[in-house]
Design a protein around this motif. Structure first.
Motif, mmCIF file in Angstrom:
data_model
loop_
_atom_site.group_PDB
_atom_site.id
_atom_site.type_symbol
_atom_site.label_atom_id
_atom_site.label_comp_id
_atom_site.label_asym_id
_atom_site.label_seq_id
_atom_site.Cartn_x
_atom_site.Cartn_y
_atom_site.Cartn_z
ATOM 1 N N GLU A 177 0.829 -1.207 0.000
ATOM 2 C CA GLU A 177 0.000 0.000 0.000
ATOM 3 C C GLU A 177 0.861 1.254 0.000
ATOM 4 O O GLU A 177 0.560 2.233 -0.704
ATOM 5 N N GLU A 179 3.994 1.502 -1.083
ATOM 6 C CA GLU A 179 4.662 1.607 -2.378
ATOM 7 C C GLU A 179 3.746 2.276 -3.405
ATOM 8 O O GLU A 179 4.166 3.182 -4.142
ATOM 9 N N ASP A 180 2.480 1.849 -3.445
ATOM 10 C CA ASP A 180 1.531 2.451 -4.383
ATOM 11 C C ASP A 180 1.244 3.902 -4.025
ATOM 12 O O ASP A 180 1.059 4.747 -4.917
ATOM 13 N N LEU A 183 4.041 5.996 -5.431
ATOM 14 C CA LEU A 183 3.894 6.210 -6.876
ATOM 15 C C LEU A 183 2.840 7.273 -7.173
ATOM 16 O O LEU A 183 3.006 8.089 -8.087
ATOM 17 N N ARG A 184 1.744 7.267 -6.401
ATOM 18 C CA ARG A 184 0.676 8.255 -6.639
ATOM 19 C C ARG A 184 1.135 9.671 -6.287
ATOM 20 O O ARG A 184 0.946 10.607 -7.081
ATOM 21 N N TYR A 205 9.836 -2.455 -8.915
ATOM 22 C CA TYR A 205 8.438 -2.025 -8.973
ATOM 23 C C TYR A 205 8.317 -0.495 -8.927
ATOM 24 O O TYR A 205 7.476 0.088 -9.616
ATOM 25 N N GLN A 231 1.965 3.350 -15.280
ATOM 26 C CA GLN A 231 0.849 2.651 -14.647
ATOM 27 C C GLN A 231 1.313 1.264 -14.187
ATOM 28 O O GLN A 231 1.546 0.382 -14.998
ATOM 29 N N ARG A 232 1.434 1.109 -12.881
ATOM 30 C CA ARG A 232 1.917 -0.156 -12.328
ATOM 31 C C ARG A 232 0.959 -0.642 -11.239
ATOM 32 O O ARG A 232 0.349 0.167 -10.536
ATOM 33 N N ASP A 233 0.844 -1.955 -11.103
ATOM 34 C CA ASP A 233 0.067 -2.506 -9.999
ATOM 35 C C ASP A 233 0.782 -3.741 -9.470
ATOM 36 O O ASP A 233 1.626 -4.337 -10.151
ATOM 37 N N GLN A 234 0.420 -4.105 -8.255
ATOM 38 C CA GLN A 234 1.197 -5.099 -7.523
ATOM 39 C C GLN A 234 1.124 -6.499 -8.131
ATOM 40 O O GLN A 234 1.991 -7.325 -7.848
ATOM 41 N N THR A 237 2.086 -6.066 -12.854
ATOM 42 C CA THR A 237 3.439 -5.550 -13.082
ATOM 43 C C THR A 237 4.488 -6.573 -12.658
ATOM 44 O O THR A 237 5.460 -6.833 -13.377
#
Length: 288
Positions: A177, A179-180, A183-184, A205, A231-234, A237
């Motif tokens: 969470e 990490e995302d 990125l945001r 990542y 655009q990456r997701d856990q 990606t």
């Protein structure tokens, strides 16, 4: 932000603890980070990653080489630089509310009360903690405390955000969470970030580029571009062919160069104390 400009320029950087016959923590490090880039540094335990960040942040003076931020030599701690530490339990002031913790470094910069409040509320909303603004750090989970640390750094609107193993002390789900979240907010603020980690998957990542360090004394053995897009997701990606290939490449580089690394060096870097203790001292210096 012009992504062709150089934000951070590290040239021939080296640091030795204890004089000419002491421990050489890093040696002849040279690399650049472009404006708006998220770069990760990955290396074996005890290779000098924290020494590198302390040298870049101006908390210690390197014994050789030079660090430039936006073209100017770093002498002392730059005002437009912020650090997020691994040990969030020590980096926050338990007697201050969440909002006051975020506002704290802004006071020393002469920012007025109304603007401090506006910035704090803005970044707390971004990290999902608006409803926790009046709570105290000890009332929050570990992941929420680290969100406060990130918010405090972003409120300073730094030209460069340094992060030292920022997600290592939380559970796996919270780590994903955070990490995302990084990125945001990085995209929202068009931030330049240099993040140190020992986690290969995390470095790939998150990063636009990954710098792989050798064992101590650290030098750069690879500078890898990460063409995974914005655009990456856990899940998808990490399952992609590019991700798997890069993970294997970094793992091979580290395996070859860490075989002789001392196992006992995981929490020290040659300066005479644990990195957690040293960063706690650094945190007090940055926010005093």
């Amino acid at each position: 932000m012009n992504r062709t400009e150089t934000m951070l320029d590290v040239s021939g950087l080296g640091h030795r603890y204890g004089g000419p016959s002491g421990h050489q923590a890093i040696a002849d490090l040279t690399f650049q980070v472009r404006s708006g880039e998220l770069a990760c540094i990955v290396g074996p335990s005890g290779c000098g990653k924290s020494t590198l960040l302390r040298s870049i942040s101006g908390l210690i003076e390197p014994t050789s080489g030079e660090v430039k931020l936006k073209g100017s030599p770093v002498q002392g701690v730059p005002e437009d630089l912020a650090v997020v530490f691994q040990d969030y339990s020590r980096s926050l002031f338990p007697w201050l509310s969440v909002r006051s913790n975020v506002e704290f470094p802004l006071r020393s910069r002469g920012i007025g009360k109304a603007e401090r409040r506006r910035r704090a509320d803005e970044v707390l909303e971004w990290v999902g903690l608006s409803e926790a603004a009046k709570k105290y750090p000890w009332q929050l989970s570990g992941g929420m405390q680290q969100r406060v640390s990130i918010a405090r750094a972003l409120a300073c609107r730094p030209a460069l955000l340094l992060m030292d193993e920022p997600f290592a002390s939380v559970d796996a789900q919270t780590r994903f969470e955070l990490e995302d979240l990084l990125l945001r907010v990085r995209k929202q603020y068009d931030s330049t970030v240099l993040l140190v980690t020992h986690d290969i998957d995390e470095s790939i990542y998150l990063a636009d580029r990954v710098f792989v360090l050798s064992k101590s004394p650290a030098n750069i053995v690879a500078d890898l571009e990460v063409p995974l897009g914005d655009q990456r997701d856990q899940i998808t990606t990490r399952e992609s062919e590019t991700f798997v290939h890069l993970r294997s490449e970094v793992a091979r580089l580290l395996d070859v160069r860490t075989a002789a690394a001392p196992a006992a060096a995981s929490d020290v870097d040659g300066s005479g104390g644990s990195t957690a203790q040293q960063w706690a001292e650094a945190e007090r210096a940055l926010h005093s």
